[in-house]
Enzyme design. Structure first.
Site, PDB file in Angstrom:
ATOM      1  N   LYS A   2      56.248  15.108  25.919  1.00 25.33           N
ATOM      2  CA  LYS A   2      56.140  14.300  27.141  1.00 25.33           C
ATOM      3  C   LYS A   2      54.924  13.373  27.047  1.00 25.33           C
ATOM      4  O   LYS A   2      54.057  13.563  26.188  1.00 25.33           O
ATOM      5  CB  LYS A   2      56.012  15.233  28.349  1.00 25.33           C
TER       6      LYS A   2
ATOM      7  N   ARG B 258      54.518  25.581  41.148  1.00 26.71           N
ATOM      8  CA  ARG B 258      54.499  24.164  40.821  1.00 26.71           C
ATOM      9  C   ARG B 258      55.920  23.630  40.727  1.00 26.71           C
ATOM     10  O   ARG B 258      56.278  22.652  41.342  1.00 26.71           O
ATOM     11  CB  ARG B 258      53.733  23.937  39.512  1.00 26.71           C
TER      12      ARG B 258
ATOM     13  N   TYR C   2      24.417  -1.345  32.496  1.00 28.32           N
ATOM     14  CA  TYR C   2      24.565  -1.399  33.949  1.00 28.32           C
ATOM     15  C   TYR C   2      23.669  -0.372  34.620  1.00 28.32           C
ATOM     16  O   TYR C   2      23.577   0.778  34.173  1.00 28.32           O
ATOM     17  CB  TYR C   2      26.012  -1.104  34.348  1.00 28.32           C
TER      18      TYR C   2
ATOM     19  N   MET D  84      33.443  -1.185  30.726  1.00 26.59           N
ATOM     20  CA  MET D  84      34.903  -1.269  30.578  1.00 26.59           C
ATOM     21  C   MET D  84      35.324  -1.402  29.120  1.00 26.59           C
ATOM     22  O   MET D  84      36.262  -0.742  28.669  1.00 26.59           O
ATOM     23  CB  MET D  84      35.436  -2.462  31.382  1.00 26.59           C
TER      24      MET D  84
HETATM   25  C1  LIG Z   1      53.524  20.604  29.277  1.00 23.04           C
HETATM   26  C2  LIG Z   1      54.401  21.790  29.270  1.00 23.04           C
HETATM   27  C3  LIG Z   1      54.534  22.567  28.110  1.00 23.04           C
HETATM   28  C4  LIG Z   1      53.649  22.396  26.896  1.00 23.04           C
HETATM   29  O1  LIG Z   1      52.406  22.968  27.214  1.00 23.04           O
HETATM   30  P1  LIG Z   1      51.169  22.979  26.188  1.00 23.04           P
HETATM   31  O2  LIG Z   1      50.119  23.710  26.928  1.00 23.04           O
HETATM   32  O3  LIG Z   1      50.821  21.564  25.946  1.00 23.04           O
HETATM   33  O4  LIG Z   1      51.628  23.680  24.957  1.00 23.04           O
HETATM   34  C5  LIG Z   1      55.503  23.573  28.107  1.00 23.04           C
HETATM   35  N1  LIG Z   1      56.255  23.819  29.207  1.00 23.04           N
HETATM   36  C6  LIG Z   1      56.114  23.112  30.358  1.00 23.04           C
HETATM   37  C7  LIG Z   1      56.965  23.449  31.531  1.00 23.04           C
HETATM   38  C8  LIG Z   1      55.174  22.093  30.432  1.00 23.04           C
HETATM   39  O5  LIG Z   1      55.026  21.415  31.580  1.00 23.04           O
END
Ligand SMILES: *Cc1c(COP(=O)(O)O)cnc(C)c1O
Length: 344
Positions: free
Chosen positions: A33, A128, A242, A290
Protein backbone atom coordinates in the site's frame (compact mmCIF):
# COMPACT_ATOMS: atom_id res chain seq x y z
CA UNK A 1 21.33 18.50 -10.87
CA UNK A 2 20.30 19.63 -7.42
CA UNK A 3 17.77 16.99 -6.40
CA UNK A 4 18.59 14.38 -3.80
CA UNK A 5 19.27 10.82 -4.90
CA UNK A 6 17.18 8.01 -3.48
CA UNK A 7 18.69 4.58 -3.97
CA UNK A 8 16.29 1.66 -3.51
CA UNK A 9 17.77 -1.82 -3.22
CA UNK A 10 15.31 -4.26 -4.80
CA UNK A 11 17.55 -7.21 -4.01
CA UNK A 12 17.34 -6.27 -0.33
CA UNK A 13 13.53 -6.11 -0.53
CA UNK A 14 13.52 -9.57 -2.10
CA UNK A 15 15.93 -10.86 0.55
CA UNK A 16 13.78 -9.41 3.33
CA UNK A 17 10.71 -11.14 1.92
CA UNK A 18 12.60 -14.44 1.73
CA UNK A 19 13.85 -14.03 5.30
CA UNK A 20 10.35 -13.34 6.65
CA UNK A 21 8.90 -16.15 4.56
CA UNK A 22 11.52 -18.51 6.00
CA UNK A 23 10.30 -17.71 9.52
CA UNK A 24 6.88 -19.16 8.74
CA UNK A 25 5.48 -22.40 7.43
CA UNK A 26 2.57 -20.65 5.76
CA UNK A 27 2.00 -18.51 2.71
CA UNK A 28 3.62 -15.05 2.83
CA UNK A 29 1.89 -12.21 1.02
CA UNK A 30 3.28 -8.69 0.57
CA UNK A 31 1.73 -5.39 1.62
CA UNK A 32 2.53 -2.67 -0.89
CA UNK A 33 0.00 0.00 0.00
CA UNK A 34 0.92 3.69 -0.23
CA UNK A 35 3.08 3.18 -3.32
CA UNK A 36 4.98 0.32 -1.67
CA UNK A 37 5.63 2.40 1.46
CA UNK A 38 6.82 5.25 -0.74
CA UNK A 39 9.35 3.20 -2.69
CA UNK A 40 7.44 2.66 -5.95
CA UNK A 41 4.68 0.11 -6.55
CA UNK A 42 5.75 -1.00 -10.00
CA UNK A 43 9.40 -1.82 -9.37
CA UNK A 44 8.79 -3.29 -5.92
CA UNK A 45 5.86 -5.44 -7.03
CA UNK A 46 7.79 -6.83 -9.99
CA UNK A 47 10.75 -7.73 -7.78
CA UNK A 48 8.47 -9.48 -5.28
CA UNK A 49 6.48 -11.30 -7.95
CA UNK A 50 9.80 -12.67 -9.21
CA UNK A 51 10.39 -14.15 -5.73
CA UNK A 52 7.08 -15.97 -6.01
CA UNK A 53 4.75 -13.57 -4.18
CA UNK A 54 1.24 -14.25 -5.47
CA UNK A 55 -0.86 -12.19 -3.06
CA UNK A 56 -0.51 -8.44 -2.67
CA UNK A 57 -2.33 -6.06 -0.38
CA UNK A 58 -3.10 -2.42 -1.11
CA UNK A 59 -5.10 0.00 1.03
CA UNK A 60 -7.37 1.45 -1.65
CA UNK A 61 -8.87 0.20 -4.89
CA UNK A 62 -7.20 2.98 -6.87
CA UNK A 63 -3.81 1.60 -5.82
CA UNK A 64 -4.73 -1.62 -7.58
CA UNK A 65 -4.34 -0.08 -11.04
CA UNK A 66 -0.56 0.40 -11.06
CA UNK A 67 -0.17 -2.91 -9.29
CA UNK A 68 -2.28 -4.89 -11.74
CA UNK A 69 -0.28 -3.43 -14.63
CA UNK A 70 2.96 -4.46 -12.88
CA UNK A 71 2.11 -8.01 -11.84
CA UNK A 72 -0.25 -9.20 -14.55
CA UNK A 73 -3.55 -11.05 -14.33
CA UNK A 74 -2.61 -14.00 -12.16
CA UNK A 75 -1.63 -12.29 -8.91
CA UNK A 76 -4.32 -11.68 -6.36
CA UNK A 77 -4.69 -8.03 -5.34
CA UNK A 78 -6.53 -7.52 -2.07
CA UNK A 79 -7.92 -4.16 -0.97
CA UNK A 80 -7.80 -3.54 2.79
CA UNK A 81 -10.45 -0.82 2.93
CA UNK A 82 -12.84 -3.21 1.24
CA UNK A 83 -15.67 -2.48 -1.15
CA UNK A 84 -16.47 1.21 -0.82
CA UNK A 85 -19.35 2.96 -2.55
CA UNK A 86 -18.11 3.86 -6.04
CA UNK A 87 -15.49 1.07 -6.11
CA UNK A 88 -17.62 -1.53 -7.88
CA UNK A 89 -16.38 -0.79 -11.40
CA UNK A 90 -12.72 -0.66 -10.53
CA UNK A 91 -12.98 -3.88 -8.51
CA UNK A 92 -14.57 -5.64 -11.46
CA UNK A 93 -12.36 -4.10 -14.15
CA UNK A 94 -9.07 -4.83 -12.36
CA UNK A 95 -10.25 -8.07 -10.77
CA UNK A 96 -9.51 -6.87 -7.23
CA UNK A 97 -10.37 -8.81 -4.11
CA UNK A 98 -11.84 -6.47 -1.48
CA UNK A 99 -11.45 -7.36 2.18
CA UNK A 100 -14.95 -6.63 3.47
CA UNK A 101 -15.04 -4.85 6.82
CA UNK A 102 -18.71 -4.29 7.65
CA UNK A 103 -22.19 -5.63 7.03
CA UNK A 104 -22.75 -2.69 4.66
CA UNK A 105 -19.74 -3.69 2.59
CA UNK A 106 -20.80 -7.34 2.57
CA UNK A 107 -24.26 -6.40 1.32
CA UNK A 108 -22.88 -4.05 -1.31
CA UNK A 109 -20.46 -6.69 -2.55
CA UNK A 110 -23.00 -9.51 -2.79
CA UNK A 111 -25.54 -7.25 -4.48
CA UNK A 112 -23.23 -5.73 -7.07
CA UNK A 113 -20.52 -8.34 -7.69
CA UNK A 114 -21.82 -11.66 -6.35
CA UNK A 115 -19.22 -13.70 -8.23
CA UNK A 116 -16.20 -11.51 -7.42
CA UNK A 117 -13.76 -13.00 -4.85
CA UNK A 118 -13.62 -11.31 -1.46
CA UNK A 119 -12.07 -11.66 1.98
CA UNK A 120 -13.25 -10.63 5.43
CA UNK A 121 -11.64 -8.65 8.21
CA UNK A 122 -12.65 -9.09 11.85
CA UNK A 123 -11.94 -6.63 14.62
CA UNK A 124 -10.27 -8.37 17.54
CA UNK A 125 -9.81 -5.31 19.74
CA UNK A 126 -7.95 -2.66 17.75
CA UNK A 127 -11.25 -0.94 16.95
CA UNK A 128 -10.09 0.34 13.61
CA UNK A 129 -11.39 -1.83 10.80
CA UNK A 130 -13.38 -5.03 10.59
CA UNK A 131 -16.52 -6.78 11.75
CA UNK A 132 -17.21 -6.91 15.49
CA UNK A 133 -18.46 -9.96 17.38
CA UNK A 134 -22.19 -9.32 17.02
CA UNK A 135 -22.05 -8.55 13.31
CA UNK A 136 -19.80 -11.50 12.68
CA UNK A 137 -22.12 -13.83 14.59
CA UNK A 138 -25.00 -12.61 12.44
CA UNK A 139 -23.31 -12.95 9.05
CA UNK A 140 -20.61 -15.60 9.50
CA UNK A 141 -22.54 -18.58 8.25
CA UNK A 142 -23.95 -16.91 5.14
CA UNK A 143 -20.66 -15.22 4.17
CA UNK A 144 -18.51 -18.29 4.80
CA UNK A 145 -20.78 -20.30 2.54
CA UNK A 146 -19.67 -18.00 -0.28
CA UNK A 147 -16.07 -19.03 0.29
CA UNK A 148 -14.04 -15.92 1.15
CA UNK A 149 -10.37 -16.17 0.19
CA UNK A 150 -9.24 -15.18 3.68
CA UNK A 151 -10.54 -14.24 7.12
CA UNK A 152 -8.12 -11.84 8.75
CA UNK A 153 -7.57 -9.52 11.67
CA UNK A 154 -4.84 -7.07 12.61
CA UNK A 155 -2.68 -6.75 15.75
CA UNK A 156 -2.48 -3.37 17.47
CA UNK A 157 0.72 -3.88 19.51
CA UNK A 158 2.75 -6.52 17.64
CA UNK A 159 5.86 -4.32 17.69
CA UNK A 160 5.94 -4.83 21.49
CA UNK A 161 6.45 -8.58 21.92
CA UNK A 162 5.50 -8.61 25.62
CA UNK A 163 2.37 -6.53 25.26
CA UNK A 164 -0.66 -8.31 26.76
CA UNK A 165 -2.76 -7.12 23.81
CA UNK A 166 -1.02 -9.71 21.59
CA UNK A 167 -2.21 -12.88 23.36
CA UNK A 168 -5.56 -11.18 24.00
CA UNK A 169 -6.16 -10.55 20.28
CA UNK A 170 -4.87 -14.02 19.43
CA UNK A 171 -7.42 -15.50 21.81
CA UNK A 172 -10.27 -13.40 20.40
CA UNK A 173 -9.26 -14.37 16.83
CA UNK A 174 -9.36 -18.04 17.82
CA UNK A 175 -12.74 -17.65 19.43
CA UNK A 176 -14.11 -15.89 16.34
CA UNK A 177 -12.66 -18.27 13.76
CA UNK A 178 -11.83 -21.72 15.19
CA UNK A 179 -13.54 -24.43 13.25
CA UNK A 180 -13.89 -22.55 9.96
CA UNK A 181 -12.16 -23.91 6.87
CA UNK A 182 -11.36 -20.52 5.29
CA UNK A 183 -7.64 -19.61 5.34
CA UNK A 184 -6.86 -17.33 8.26
CA UNK A 185 -4.35 -14.45 8.59
CA UNK A 186 -3.40 -12.40 11.64
CA UNK A 187 0.26 -11.43 11.36
CA UNK A 188 1.94 -8.47 9.67
CA UNK A 189 5.70 -7.94 10.20
CA UNK A 190 5.46 -7.71 13.98
CA UNK A 191 3.12 -10.70 14.20
CA UNK A 192 5.53 -12.88 12.22
CA UNK A 193 8.22 -12.14 14.81
CA UNK A 194 5.86 -13.12 17.67
CA UNK A 195 6.17 -16.74 16.56
CA UNK A 196 4.21 -19.57 14.96
CA UNK A 197 1.10 -19.22 17.17
CA UNK A 198 0.40 -16.03 15.26
CA UNK A 199 1.03 -17.30 11.73
CA UNK A 200 -2.12 -19.28 10.83
CA UNK A 201 -2.39 -19.83 7.04
CA UNK A 202 -0.99 -16.58 5.72
CA UNK A 203 1.24 -13.72 6.92
CA UNK A 204 1.20 -10.26 5.36
CA UNK A 205 4.35 -8.24 6.06
CA UNK A 206 4.84 -4.68 4.89
CA UNK A 207 7.47 -2.63 6.73
CA UNK A 208 9.88 -5.54 7.19
CA UNK A 209 10.19 -5.88 3.42
CA UNK A 210 11.34 -2.26 3.25
CA UNK A 211 14.00 -2.65 5.91
CA UNK A 212 12.05 -1.15 8.81
CA UNK A 213 11.52 -2.01 12.46
CA UNK A 214 10.32 -4.15 14.13
CA UNK A 215 12.26 -6.46 11.76
CA UNK A 216 15.68 -5.96 13.40
CA UNK A 217 17.44 -8.32 11.00
CA UNK A 218 16.16 -6.62 7.87
CA UNK A 219 18.63 -5.68 5.17
CA UNK A 220 18.59 -1.90 4.67
CA UNK A 221 16.72 -0.94 1.52
CA UNK A 222 16.95 2.84 1.21
CA UNK A 223 19.83 5.28 0.90
CA UNK A 224 19.32 9.02 0.51
CA UNK A 225 22.14 11.34 -0.63
CA UNK A 226 21.70 15.10 -0.77
CA UNK A 227 23.89 17.28 -3.01
CA UNK A 228 25.83 20.13 -1.44
CA UNK A 229 24.79 23.38 -3.12
CA UNK A 230 27.10 25.80 -1.35
CA UNK A 231 29.80 25.90 1.32
CA UNK A 232 30.75 28.96 3.43
CA UNK A 233 32.84 29.92 6.41
CA UNK A 234 31.31 31.50 9.51
CA UNK A 235 33.12 33.33 12.28
CA UNK A 236 32.19 32.51 15.86
CA UNK A 237 28.97 34.29 16.80
CA UNK A 238 27.37 34.23 13.32
CA UNK A 239 23.87 32.76 13.07
CA UNK A 240 22.24 30.31 10.67
CA UNK A 241 18.83 29.98 9.08
CA UNK A 242 15.25 31.00 9.80
CA UNK A 243 14.73 32.39 13.27
CA UNK A 244 18.53 32.53 13.71
CA UNK A 245 18.02 29.34 15.66
CA UNK A 246 21.68 28.30 15.62
CA UNK A 247 24.76 30.33 16.46
CA UNK A 248 28.34 29.29 15.70
CA UNK A 249 30.41 28.91 18.86
CA UNK A 250 33.63 28.49 16.86
CA UNK A 251 34.82 29.30 13.36
CA UNK A 252 32.55 27.01 11.35
CA UNK A 253 32.46 25.57 7.86
CA UNK A 254 28.85 25.25 6.78
CA UNK A 255 27.38 23.23 3.90
CA UNK A 256 23.93 23.83 2.46
CA UNK A 257 22.30 20.74 0.94
CA UNK A 258 19.33 20.60 -1.43
CA UNK A 259 16.37 18.99 0.33
CA UNK A 260 13.97 20.08 3.02
CA UNK A 261 10.59 19.49 4.56
CA UNK A 262 8.94 19.54 1.12
CA UNK A 263 10.92 16.35 0.51
CA UNK A 264 9.66 14.67 3.66
CA UNK A 265 12.59 15.72 5.83
CA UNK A 266 10.58 16.92 8.78
CA UNK A 267 11.21 20.28 10.40
CA UNK A 268 11.43 18.38 13.68
CA UNK A 269 14.84 17.10 12.51
CA UNK A 270 16.17 20.56 13.28
CA UNK A 271 17.19 19.46 16.75
CA UNK A 272 19.98 16.94 17.16
CA UNK A 273 20.15 15.18 13.78
CA UNK A 274 23.14 14.50 11.59
CA UNK A 275 24.06 13.92 7.96
CA UNK A 276 26.95 11.65 7.07
CA UNK A 277 30.11 11.85 5.01
CA UNK A 278 31.10 8.20 4.89
CA UNK A 279 30.92 7.18 8.53
CA UNK A 280 31.49 10.67 9.89
CA UNK A 281 28.43 12.41 11.33
CA UNK A 282 28.01 16.11 10.56
CA UNK A 283 25.47 17.92 12.74
CA UNK A 284 22.39 19.41 11.12
CA UNK A 285 22.30 23.01 12.36
CA UNK A 286 19.65 25.71 12.07
CA UNK A 287 16.10 24.98 10.96
CA UNK A 288 15.20 22.63 8.16
CA UNK A 289 13.60 24.83 5.50
CA UNK A 290 11.39 23.85 2.57
CA UNK A 291 14.18 22.99 0.11
CA UNK A 292 17.41 23.38 2.06
CA UNK A 293 19.23 22.04 5.09
CA UNK A 294 22.37 23.49 6.68
CA UNK A 295 25.10 21.24 8.04
CA UNK A 296 28.20 21.85 10.16
CA UNK A 297 31.09 20.25 8.24
CA UNK A 298 33.90 21.93 10.19
CA UNK A 299 35.37 18.60 11.29
CA UNK A 300 35.60 17.11 7.79
CA UNK A 301 38.95 17.13 6.07
CA UNK A 302 37.53 17.66 2.57
CA UNK A 303 34.54 19.49 1.18
CA UNK A 304 31.92 16.86 0.30
CA UNK A 305 29.96 16.92 -2.96
CA UNK A 306 27.03 15.37 -1.16
CA UNK A 307 25.99 14.20 2.32
CA UNK A 308 23.87 11.17 3.17
CA UNK A 309 20.87 11.45 5.45
CA UNK A 310 19.67 7.82 5.21
CA UNK A 311 22.65 5.44 5.05
CA UNK A 312 24.47 2.64 6.87
CA UNK A 313 25.26 4.55 10.08
CA UNK A 314 21.81 6.19 10.05
CA UNK A 315 19.08 3.79 8.91
CA UNK A 316 15.61 5.15 8.28
CA UNK A 317 14.32 4.24 11.75
CA UNK A 318 17.14 6.13 13.46
CA UNK A 319 16.41 9.24 11.38
CA UNK A 320 12.68 8.84 11.99
CA UNK A 321 13.36 8.66 15.70
CA UNK A 322 15.27 11.94 15.67
CA UNK A 323 12.27 13.46 13.91
CA UNK A 324 9.98 12.10 16.60
CA UNK A 325 8.25 9.58 14.36
CA UNK A 326 8.58 6.04 12.98
CA UNK A 327 10.17 4.53 9.87
CA UNK A 328 6.74 3.88 8.31
CA UNK A 329 5.86 7.58 8.33
CA UNK A 330 9.28 8.62 7.09
CA UNK A 331 9.28 6.24 4.12
CA UNK A 332 5.74 7.00 3.04
CA UNK A 333 6.46 10.72 3.39
CA UNK A 334 9.54 10.77 1.15
CA UNK A 335 8.85 13.44 -1.44
CA UNK A 336 8.60 13.16 -5.19
CA UNK A 337 11.51 15.42 -6.10
CA UNK A 338 14.28 12.89 -5.56
CA UNK A 339 15.86 11.18 -8.51
CA UNK A 340 15.35 7.48 -7.90
CA UNK A 341 17.73 4.71 -8.73
CA UNK A 342 16.78 1.08 -8.31
CA UNK A 343 19.59 -1.41 -7.77
CA UNK A 344 19.71 -5.17 -7.36
C1 LIG B 1 -0.33 -2.06 6.84
C2 LIG B 1 -0.93 -3.36 7.17
C3 LIG B 1 -0.15 -4.53 7.16
C4 LIG B 1 1.36 -4.51 7.04
O1 LIG B 1 1.86 -4.11 8.29
P1 LIG B 1 3.44 -3.94 8.58
O2 LIG B 1 3.48 -3.55 10.00
O3 LIG B 1 3.91 -2.87 7.68
O4 LIG B 1 4.07 -5.26 8.30
C5 LIG B 1 -0.80 -5.75 7.32
N1 LIG B 1 -2.14 -5.81 7.52
C6 LIG B 1 -2.91 -4.69 7.58
C7 LIG B 1 -4.38 -4.83 7.82
C8 LIG B 1 -2.33 -3.44 7.43
O5 LIG B 1 -3.10 -2.34 7.51
Amino acid sequence: MSTGHLTIDLAAIAANWRALNALTGCETAAVIKADAYGLGTERVAKALAKQGVRTFYVAMSEEGAALRAAVGDKAQIRVLTGHMRGDTDIIADLNLTPILNSVDQINRHFETLPDQPFGLQLDTGMNRLGLEWDDWAAVAEATLRRKPVVVMSHLACADEPDHPMNPYQLDVFHQMTDGITTPRSLAATGGILLGPDYHFDECRPGIGLYGGLPFDDARPVVRLDLPVVQIRNLTAGEVVGYGNSWQAERPTRLATVAAGYADGLHRTLSRGSALFHGDTPCPLVGRVSMDLITVDITDLRDDPASLAIICGPQPVDRLAQSAGTIGYEFLTGLGHRYSRRYVG
